[in-house]
Design an enzyme around this catalytic site. Structure first.
Site, PDB file in Angstrom:
ATOM      1  N   TYR A  56      90.372  47.418 -49.192  1.00  0.00           N
ATOM      2  CA  TYR A  56      90.785  46.093 -48.751  1.00  0.00           C
ATOM      3  C   TYR A  56      89.632  45.109 -48.935  1.00  0.00           C
ATOM      4  CZ  TYR A  56      94.362  48.940 -46.408  1.00  0.00           C
ATOM      5  OH  TYR A  56      95.355  49.851 -46.119  1.00  0.00           O
ATOM      6  N   PRO A 203     105.448  49.586 -41.508  1.00  0.00           N
ATOM      7  CA  PRO A 203     106.436  50.085 -40.540  1.00  0.00           C
ATOM      8  C   PRO A 203     107.630  49.169 -40.307  1.00  0.00           C
ATOM      9  CG  PRO A 203     104.549  49.192 -39.389  1.00  0.00           C
ATOM     10  CD  PRO A 203     104.194  49.172 -40.844  1.00  0.00           C
TER      11      PRO A 203
END
Length: 277
Positions: A56, A203
């Site tokens: 990241y 999610p």
């Protein structure tokens, strides 16, 4: 009653609804200031598990979190991932879990996060070009040196998880999983049987990107959003699930974390369960 905490690897205990930091902008300026504010707000709201990775921003995300949160609150775990490196390919990255690369990325993470030990370190992907014993052996060596507390995996199959557990104690698995994306249900079942934390990434994205009248209906009945219903379902679905939803907006962060208090009765849970059919 659904437990709100989980002990990763037996210890330490964290709140089950965490935060994924991948989406936080790291470029200098107002966006970076907002990212720092959001990370601090997450901790203020009780988040004790924050997920990042070397990939990241090639360390920039780790630096941002340290800038925002160091010195860290008691009980806060920042988990990072290693095993992906920059590449000149069109994707801009490649799997690279050679032992020297893993060690180098861990050393950089320790410096960027300003810690002496990474409490939970996850292998971002298993590198098919490197023997699994070499990859996990390198992480086990770092663990024995006190630089890593617990070892986790990401995007693995049931077979890969079993093979890894013959080499190291696996504390967590981070696979893609959601209410409408249950491809890794067998992996979740294996984690539940072994008491291994299962951290679903993305999610709520599937629920947000597909029109589901049933999710929307349940959300309307309980005065919640579809994202909150999706997160609440995850928390009910298995006691080892620790969702790590990510966002760059504080209002979305607050909305996501409120899902901890959302109660879904057995009838509504059954309706949501059947969406996999």
């Amino acid at each position: 009653m659904t437990s709100t905490t989980f002990r990763i690897g037996g210890d330490p205990g964290v709140r089950r609804l965490g935060f994924g930091a991948m989406r936080l902008p790291t470029d200098p300026g107002p966006a970076r200031d907002a990212s720092r504010a959001l990370a601090r707000r997450a901790v203020e709201l009780g988040v004790t598990l924050i997920d990042t990775a070397h990939m990241y921003g090639w360390g920039a995300n780790e630096e941002l979190l340290a800038e925002a949160l160091h010195p860290y609150a008691d009980g806060l775990i920042i988990t990072t991932k290693v095993g992906v490196a920059r590449s000149t390919s069109s994707a801009g990255w490649k799997l690279d879990a050679r032992p020297d690369v893993l060690r180098g990325q861990v050393e950089h993470a320790l410096r960027r996060l300003r810690v002496e030990r990474i409490e939970l370190l996850q292998l971002h992907r298993i590198d098919p070009e490197v023997p699994l014993a070499d990859q996990l052996g390198a992480l086990r060596e770092l663990q024995s040196e006190g630089k890593v507390g617990r070892i986790g995996l990401s995007e693995v199959t049931v077979t890969e998880l079993a093979q890894a557990r013959e080499i190291v104690d696996v504390a967590s698995v981070q696979n893609r999983y959601s209410l409408l994306d249950r491809e890794h249900e067998p992996v979740l079942a294996a984690c539940e049987a072994a008491g291994i934390a299962f951290l679903p990434w993305r999610p709520v994205a599937s629920a947000a990107s597909h029109t589901s009248a049933e999710i929307a209906a349940v959300a309307a009945e309980v005065d919640a959003t579809s994202a909150q219903v999706s997160l609440a379902w995850l928390l009910h679905h298995s006691p080892v699930i620790l969702p790590i939803p990510g966002t760059a907006r504080i209002d979305h962060l607050e909305e996501n974390l409120a899902a901890t208090h959302l109660h879904l009765d057995p009838t509504r849970l059954d309706r949501l369960d059947r969406l996999a059919e």
